[in-house]
Design an enzyme around this catalytic site. Sequence first.
Site, mmCIF file in Angstrom:
data_model
loop_
_atom_site.group_PDB
_atom_site.id
_atom_site.type_symbol
_atom_site.label_atom_id
_atom_site.label_comp_id
_atom_site.label_asym_id
_atom_site.label_seq_id
_atom_site.Cartn_x
_atom_site.Cartn_y
_atom_site.Cartn_z
ATOM 1 C CB SER A 34 -44.001 -84.574 19.359
ATOM 2 O OG SER A 34 -43.119 -83.904 18.461
ATOM 3 C CG LEU A 47 -36.572 -88.251 16.544
ATOM 4 C CD1 LEU A 47 -35.164 -87.851 16.959
ATOM 5 C CD2 LEU A 47 -36.788 -89.749 16.705
ATOM 6 C CG HIS A 77 -45.384 -82.742 14.393
ATOM 7 N ND1 HIS A 77 -44.179 -83.101 13.834
ATOM 8 C CD2 HIS A 77 -45.278 -83.043 15.725
ATOM 9 C CE1 HIS A 77 -43.383 -83.602 14.759
ATOM 10 N NE2 HIS A 77 -44.026 -83.577 15.911
ATOM 11 C CG LEU A 89 -54.235 -75.641 13.156
ATOM 12 C CD1 LEU A 89 -53.977 -74.452 14.079
ATOM 13 C CD2 LEU A 89 -55.039 -75.151 11.952
ATOM 14 C CE1 TYR A 109 -49.956 -71.886 12.886
ATOM 15 C CE2 TYR A 109 -48.981 -71.670 10.706
ATOM 16 C CZ TYR A 109 -49.705 -72.399 11.624
ATOM 17 O OH TYR A 109 -50.191 -73.642 11.281
#
Length: 205
Positions: A95, A109, A120, A122, A166
Amino acid sequence: MPVLSTLPFLKPARLRCPQNSPGRQRRHTLPASEFRCLSPENAISVFEIEREAFISVSGDCPLHLDEIRHFLTLCPELSLGWFEEGRLVAFIIGSLWDQDRLSQAALTLHKPRGTAVHIHVLAVHRTFRQQGKGSILMWRYLQYLRCLPFAQRAVLMCEDFLVPFYEKCGFKALGPCQVTVGALAFTEMQHAVRGHAFMRRNSGC
């Protein structure tokens, strides 16, 4: 916000069959491998994969079913699913966020005027883990974000044991995240996606 469904790296990746093989003769078959944005209709499949992936490790899911439906309704263009023979095997849900760092509000949000894409979650289906699918899906997602004119960076928060994963995907640690979930603490990470005009000119974006 338009959905960019014609990007070359989101087109289905199909396996070619020899001219006279049975696979060549079948009709109405699903593509062997396909990447596309998700919709609210995919919410239950998404939640089942997420729940199995996270409950045993962290004791909770990044997104609950109603939150998955919420984001797939508001901003489906910031999601990406990997389908094999029509079956969802991995996904990312994002988002937009409009602050320099994530806060507790970022968990629920979507800020339509934001320039940071908050990833948010994976997750990969258990049958398809240890095959590099998470890294491949993240790479395709970042390529997709580079074609969205409003996206300047991707941000996420993760537990410490996921930081090396990451980092291999190109993310850089920003330090401890302000967000906590129960007793869990997180590292906040980001990946720049702006400034790729050459790629935009040559990718059909």
